[in-house]
Design a protein around this motif. Sequence first.
Motif, short mmCIF file in Angstrom:
data_model
loop_
_atom_site.label_atom_id
_atom_site.label_comp_id
_atom_site.label_asym_id
_atom_site.label_seq_id
_atom_site.Cartn_x
_atom_site.Cartn_y
_atom_site.Cartn_z
N ARG A 162 0.87 -1.17 0.00
CA ARG A 162 0.00 0.00 0.00
C ARG A 162 0.91 1.22 0.00
O ARG A 162 1.63 1.47 0.96
CB ARG A 162 -0.92 -0.03 1.21
CG ARG A 162 -1.87 -1.22 1.16
CD ARG A 162 -2.97 -1.16 2.20
NE ARG A 162 -3.89 -2.26 2.00
CZ ARG A 162 -4.93 -2.24 1.16
NH1 ARG A 162 -5.17 -1.15 0.44
NH2 ARG A 162 -5.71 -3.28 1.05
N LEU A 163 0.87 1.96 -1.09
CA LEU A 163 1.75 3.11 -1.31
C LEU A 163 0.95 4.38 -1.16
O LEU A 163 0.01 4.62 -1.92
CB LEU A 163 2.39 3.04 -2.70
CG LEU A 163 3.08 1.73 -3.08
CD1 LEU A 163 3.51 1.76 -4.54
CD2 LEU A 163 4.26 1.46 -2.18
N GLY A 164 1.29 5.19 -0.15
CA GLY A 164 0.56 6.42 0.05
C GLY A 164 -0.84 6.16 0.55
O GLY A 164 -1.11 5.17 1.23
N ASP A 165 -1.77 7.05 0.17
CA ASP A 165 -3.14 6.98 0.68
C ASP A 165 -4.01 5.94 0.00
O ASP A 165 -4.95 5.44 0.61
CB ASP A 165 -3.81 8.36 0.53
CG ASP A 165 -3.17 9.41 1.40
OD1 ASP A 165 -2.62 9.05 2.46
OD2 ASP A 165 -3.20 10.59 1.01
N ALA A 166 -3.74 5.62 -1.28
CA ALA A 166 -4.71 4.80 -2.01
C ALA A 166 -4.11 3.69 -2.86
O ALA A 166 -4.74 2.64 -3.01
CB ALA A 166 -5.58 5.71 -2.89
N ILE A 201 4.77 3.19 3.16
CA ILE A 201 4.47 1.91 2.54
C ILE A 201 3.99 0.97 3.64
O ILE A 201 4.67 0.78 4.64
CB ILE A 201 5.71 1.30 1.86
CG1 ILE A 201 6.28 2.26 0.81
CG2 ILE A 201 5.38 -0.07 1.25
CD1 ILE A 201 7.64 1.84 0.27
N ARG A 202 2.81 0.40 3.43
CA ARG A 202 2.29 -0.63 4.34
C ARG A 202 2.30 -1.95 3.61
O ARG A 202 1.89 -2.03 2.45
CB ARG A 202 0.89 -0.25 4.82
CG ARG A 202 0.91 1.01 5.69
CD ARG A 202 -0.45 1.44 6.21
NE ARG A 202 -1.58 1.36 5.29
CZ ARG A 202 -1.84 2.22 4.31
NH1 ARG A 202 -1.03 3.23 4.07
NH2 ARG A 202 -2.92 2.08 3.56
N ILE A 203 2.76 -2.99 4.29
CA ILE A 203 2.94 -4.31 3.69
C ILE A 203 1.91 -5.27 4.24
O ILE A 203 1.75 -5.39 5.45
CB ILE A 203 4.36 -4.83 4.00
CG1 ILE A 203 5.40 -3.86 3.44
CG2 ILE A 203 4.55 -6.23 3.43
CD1 ILE A 203 6.78 -4.05 4.00
N GLU A 204 1.20 -5.96 3.34
CA GLU A 204 0.24 -6.99 3.72
C GLU A 204 0.68 -8.30 3.07
O GLU A 204 0.64 -8.43 1.84
CB GLU A 204 -1.17 -6.63 3.26
CG GLU A 204 -1.74 -5.43 3.98
CD GLU A 204 -3.15 -5.09 3.50
OE1 GLU A 204 -3.83 -5.96 2.90
OE2 GLU A 204 -3.56 -3.95 3.73
N LEU A 205 1.12 -9.24 3.90
CA LEU A 205 1.56 -10.53 3.39
C LEU A 205 0.36 -11.39 3.00
O LEU A 205 -0.70 -11.31 3.63
CB LEU A 205 2.41 -11.25 4.43
CG LEU A 205 3.71 -10.56 4.82
CD1 LEU A 205 4.41 -11.31 5.94
CD2 LEU A 205 4.63 -10.43 3.61
N PRO A 206 0.51 -12.24 1.98
CA PRO A 206 -0.58 -13.13 1.60
C PRO A 206 -0.71 -14.27 2.61
O PRO A 206 0.17 -14.46 3.46
CB PRO A 206 -0.12 -13.66 0.23
CG PRO A 206 1.37 -13.63 0.32
CD PRO A 206 1.71 -12.42 1.16
N ALA A 207 -1.77 -15.03 2.48
CA ALA A 207 -1.97 -16.20 3.34
C ALA A 207 -0.84 -17.20 3.09
O ALA A 207 -0.28 -17.28 1.99
CB ALA A 207 -3.31 -16.85 3.03
N GLU A 208 -0.49 -17.93 4.11
CA GLU A 208 0.53 -18.97 3.95
C GLU A 208 -0.09 -20.19 3.29
O GLU A 208 -1.30 -20.37 3.35
CB GLU A 208 1.12 -19.30 5.32
CG GLU A 208 1.91 -18.12 5.87
CD GLU A 208 2.77 -18.47 7.07
OE1 GLU A 208 3.01 -19.67 7.32
OE2 GLU A 208 3.19 -17.55 7.76
N PRO A 209 0.68 -21.06 2.64
CA PRO A 209 2.15 -20.96 2.58
C PRO A 209 2.60 -19.90 1.58
O PRO A 209 1.98 -19.70 0.56
CB PRO A 209 2.55 -22.36 2.10
CG PRO A 209 1.39 -22.84 1.28
CD PRO A 209 0.16 -22.23 1.93
N HIS A 210 3.69 -19.20 1.93
CA HIS A 210 4.24 -18.16 1.08
C HIS A 210 5.07 -18.79 -0.03
O HIS A 210 5.79 -19.76 0.20
CB HIS A 210 5.12 -17.21 1.89
CG HIS A 210 4.34 -16.38 2.84
ND1 HIS A 210 4.91 -15.76 3.92
CD2 HIS A 210 3.02 -16.05 2.90
CE1 HIS A 210 3.99 -15.08 4.58
NE2 HIS A 210 2.84 -15.24 3.98
#
Length: 181
Positions: A105-109, A166-175
């Motif tokens: 997530r970069l910036g506001d949107a 920058i906000r990071i959202e990892l996907p569901a495992e397994p990665h």
Amino acid sequence: MNAAVVTAVARDEGHNFSKPSQDSIRLLAGLGVEGDAHLGVTVKHRSRVAQDPTQPNLRQVHLIHSELHDELRASGHRVAPGEMGENVTTRGVDLLGLPVGTLLRLGDAAVVEVTGLRNPCAQIDNFQSGLLKRVLGRNEAGDLVRLAGIMGVVRESGEVRPGDGIRIELPAEPHRPLDRV
């Protein structure tokens, strides 16, 4: 740990190796960077178009960590943001360690979904001699190690500027680890 931040943004309407820095760029969902040569649903990289122009464009946005620029400068190369063809330069994010499907997530949107590693080619040595061997090597097992950033697709539109968080959202495992795209 340092805050994850965008340090620079760049785009180029032409198929040039380097991209000029901008005050901001607009990411368009499903397409890429507005005004960039690689904008589109299907592949725009010339070598990929030659193979099959109907392939999906998994390389809409190119991101490089500014820590790589620091390492390259320490080894005698002069590299500024955008000069290696990236659209977004970051700091404080282990881009190469992210799994496939991570949302940035970069910036506001704006939201970019990570698709894989950039596969550096010989063009990089045309930019600066000896640079390819700095961003493409082999590990102890003999596997290729690509250091020239990551690629992604735009999931949500938005403006991106230097200084944006920058906000990071990892996907569901397994990665799944990144591979070239």
